[in-house]
Motif scaffolding. Structure first.
Motif, PDB file in Angstrom:
ATOM      1  N   ALA A  42      93.579 -38.761  -8.910  1.00  0.00           N
ATOM      2  CA  ALA A  42      93.397 -38.482 -10.616  1.00  0.00           C
ATOM      3  C   ALA A  42      94.246 -38.928 -11.937  1.00  0.00           C
ATOM      4  N   THR A  43      94.135 -40.003 -12.667  1.00  0.00           N
ATOM      5  CA  THR A  43      95.181 -39.906 -13.155  1.00  0.00           C
ATOM      6  C   THR A  43      94.964 -39.551 -14.786  1.00  0.00           C
ATOM      7  N   ILE A  44      95.000 -38.398 -15.686  1.00  0.00           N
ATOM      8  CA  ILE A  44      94.292 -37.505 -16.470  1.00  0.00           C
ATOM      9  C   ILE A  44      96.201 -37.612 -17.581  1.00  0.00           C
ATOM     10  N   GLY A  45      95.441 -38.663 -18.901  1.00  0.00           N
ATOM     11  CA  GLY A  45      96.481 -38.203 -19.649  1.00  0.00           C
ATOM     12  C   GLY A  45      96.810 -37.040 -20.374  1.00  0.00           C
ATOM     13  N   GLU A  46      97.863 -36.684 -21.571  1.00  0.00           N
ATOM     14  CA  GLU A  46      97.425 -35.938 -22.014  1.00  0.00           C
ATOM     15  C   GLU A  46      96.524 -35.240 -22.618  1.00  0.00           C
ATOM     16  N   ASN A  47      95.978 -36.326 -23.342  1.00  0.00           N
ATOM     17  CA  ASN A  47      94.476 -35.795 -23.572  1.00  0.00           C
ATOM     18  C   ASN A  47      93.062 -36.303 -22.923  1.00  0.00           C
ATOM     19  N   ALA A  48      92.185 -34.805 -22.206  1.00  0.00           N
ATOM     20  CA  ALA A  48      91.715 -35.000 -21.288  1.00  0.00           C
ATOM     21  C   ALA A  48      90.084 -34.579 -21.532  1.00  0.00           C
TER      22      ALA A  48
END
Length: 606
Positions: free
Chosen positions: A357-363
């Protein structure tokens, strides 16, 4: 709960009951004995050296046990002058044989214990490894007590069988074959006469053990009832006294105790008779051997020494028959236990496939037309669509059973949805590895789970490489500083009994601090303040607000006062969204949320 499992629990809970009655306890039978034995053999195959060593010493001990009476017979014949030979040499050889017999017994115990513990250790490791990989659905749909029983009682039965029953079985079979062969070789007529007492022994054992089994089963059941009565009386003493049930409770106790006494007397009578009956039959056998042996000796068929040997062999022949009868029951129970263990080992692991999973700071979280049912029948979630914007706080409210917690289970992929999509930043969570998905989500539950370990270890549970600075920051932000100061060893204080040495509110604050340390992209609070008083609730709310700042948060709550500041409140009913909006907007609509709020405001539970 099955009768077998109930009996195990009763035996385990009552000290001193697993003695002589244990031999006659109800036997469990496996459904597929052949297949189970093959799988057990695989574990023995990995311990070939120990198995071969055990079989070797069993064989040595059996041969010594069979050969020793022959030496005794020879020594008596030498003394009686019926045979030539050196008496000293014969006695010395007999001493060596008995010495080897004793040594083989000690080695047999050593090899059996080693084999037992090695096999059980391997089984326990595989079973525990399986536990941590099982889907949440399995744990939710199976009794936790039953699952734990497989790890403890069933594997312990296997251990006992390997260490005690298997050596007895091998030794018993070899002793019967060897003893009968040598008795027939010495005097087949006297051997056949000796079989009469063996048949009597088998018949008496079957009849008496049947009676003991019947009454010991009843005794175990009544002991369980008596134990339960006492436990209920102690734990519910206030209720018993408040309703003036002392006399009735006492009468029930005395009635059960009377039945237990009768069953206990009958059990003790029949099990006590067993020994004298066996001795009586044995003495009858000795009389038969002495009488007919003397007759055969007078007519020159056998010597006096052979008569003495026959007396030993007759006793030696009947003993393993009784042992094998007892071992059979233990083997059946062990095989049934192994089968129960293999049932879990054959369960499918939780699916670990997917992409990182590539989840950035804004999810942001998106539920798109989600449908779900636990059993494939009645739907729990119906066409649920909702967007939780990045960095926002969304609250789910509704009556019990409306599907709020189910949505959390689906987001965590504890269960997979039947249809629709759940996405994080437009990435379908079905395409993510469960492990990677859960690394980015932290949960604070209604029933806080802490572990019997130090406070430091509990805080670092979601992030093992957390620094001291991160721990201190989490403690400060979650209002745990006062708690930390009062703990005798600070971070190194052991939370005994999964946190039983601190209050419920303190456990909740530690759970929030743990979520702080994990530094997740998405936060979930599931009824995090439902079990605490109003003052503690305010402290927890303050901590929750700090940890939720800048994070995507989903809050499930019955107390509507805790979610008034939410960016969006979603009202659920029977798995559907029936209302949504801010606190003020929903009150103005005067719909379901308004009714819930008014009910709570009026002081009634929802």
């Amino acid at each position: 709960m099955s009768n077998q499992e109930e009996q195990k629990l009763v035996q385990k809970s009552i000290p001193g009951t697993m003695n002589r009655e244990q031999r006659f306890a109800k036997v469990e039978h496996a459904e597929n004995t052949g297949e189970t034995l093959k799988r057990i053999a695989v574990y023995f195959g990995k311990e070939r050296g120990t198995v071969c060593g055990m079989l070797a010493v069993v064989l040595l001990g059996t041969l010594c046990g069979i050969y020793a009476p022959s030496l005794q017979s020879k020594a008596i014949d030498i003394i009686a002058g019926e045979r030539t030979g050196r008496l000293t040499q014969t006695l010395f050889l007999m001493l060596l044989v008995y010495l080897f017999y004793c040594i083989s017994g000690l080695l047999q115990g050593l090899f059996s214990a080693k084999l037992s513990q090695s096999v059980v250790k391997r089984m326990r490791e595989e079973l525990f490894g399986k536990f941590v990989d099982l889907p949440v659905r399995y744990m939710d749909t199976h009794s936790h007590g039953d699952v734990m029983s497989r790890m403890t009682n069933d594997i312990e039965n296997i251990s006992t069988t390997v260490s005690q029953s298997l050596p007895s079985l091998f030794s018993g079979v070899l002793t019967i074959v060897g003893t009968m062969a040598i008795m027939l070789w010495y005097c087949w007529q006297l051997a056949l006469l000796s079989l009469f007492t063996v048949l009597l022994t088998v018949a008496a054992t079957k009849i008496l053990s049947g009676r003991v089994r019947k009454f010991s089963r009843k005794r175990q059941m009544l002991l369980g009832q008596l134990n339960g009565t006492v436990e209920e009386m102690i734990s519910g003493y206030t209720t018993v006294v408040a309703y003036n049930r002392q006399n009735i409770t006492t009468e029930n106790f005395c009635s059960t105790a009377d039945s237990l006494t009768k069953a206990g007397i009958k059990t003790d009578i029949f099990s006590g008779v067993m020994g004298p009956v066996m001795n009586c039959i044995g003495n009858i056998g000795f009389v038969i051997i002495a009488a007919f042996g003397g007759y055969f000796s007078i007519h020159g068929l056998i010597s006096v020494g052979i008569i003495s040997a026959f007396i030993v062999y007759a006793k030696q022949f009947s003993r393993p028959i009784n042992e094998i009868a007892q071992v059979y029951g233990q083997l059946q129970t062990a095989i049934a236990g192994a089968e129960r263990v293999f049932v879990i080992l054959d369960e499918k692991n939780e699916d670990g496939s997917g992409e990182n999973a590539t989840i950035g700071e804004n999810a942001s979280v998106h539920f798109k037309d989600v449908c779900f049912s636990y059993d494939g029948g009645k739907p729990v979630i119906q066409h649920f669509s909702l967007t939780v914007p990045a960095g926002k706080k969304v609250a789910l409210v509704g009556a019990t059973g409306s599907g709020k917690t189910t949505m959390v289970n689906l987001l965590m992929r504890f269960y997979d949805i039947d249809s629709g999509e759940i996405c994080i930043n437009e990435q379908n969570i079905k395409d993510m590895k469960r492990e990677e998905l859960r690394k980015n989500i932290a949960i604070v539950l209604q029933d806080t789970v802490l572990f019997s370990d130090t406070l430091r270890s509990n805080l670092k549970y979601g992030k093992e490489n957390a620094t001291e600075e991160e721990l201190e920051n989490a403690v400060a932000m979650s209002h745990c500083s006062d708690l930390l100061r009062h703990l005798p060893k600070g971070y190194d204080t052991v939370l005994t009994g999964a946190g039983s040495n601190i209050s419920q509110g303190q456990r909740q604050l530690i759970a929030i601090a743990r979520a702080f340390v994990a530094d997740p992209k998405i936060l979930i609070f599931d009824e995090a303040t439902s079990n605490v008083d109003t003052r503690t609730e305010k402290a927890i709310q303050t901590a929750m607000q700090k940890i939720m700042q800048g994070r995507t948060s989903i809050v499930i709550a019955h107390r509507l006062s805790t979610i008034r500041d939410s960016d969006l409140i979603v009202v659920m009913d029977h798995g559907k969204i029936i209302e949504s909006g801010t606190h003020e907007a929903l009150l103005e609509q005067k719909g379901k949320y308004y009714e819930l709020y008014r009910t709570q405001y009026s002081g009634f539970a929802t």
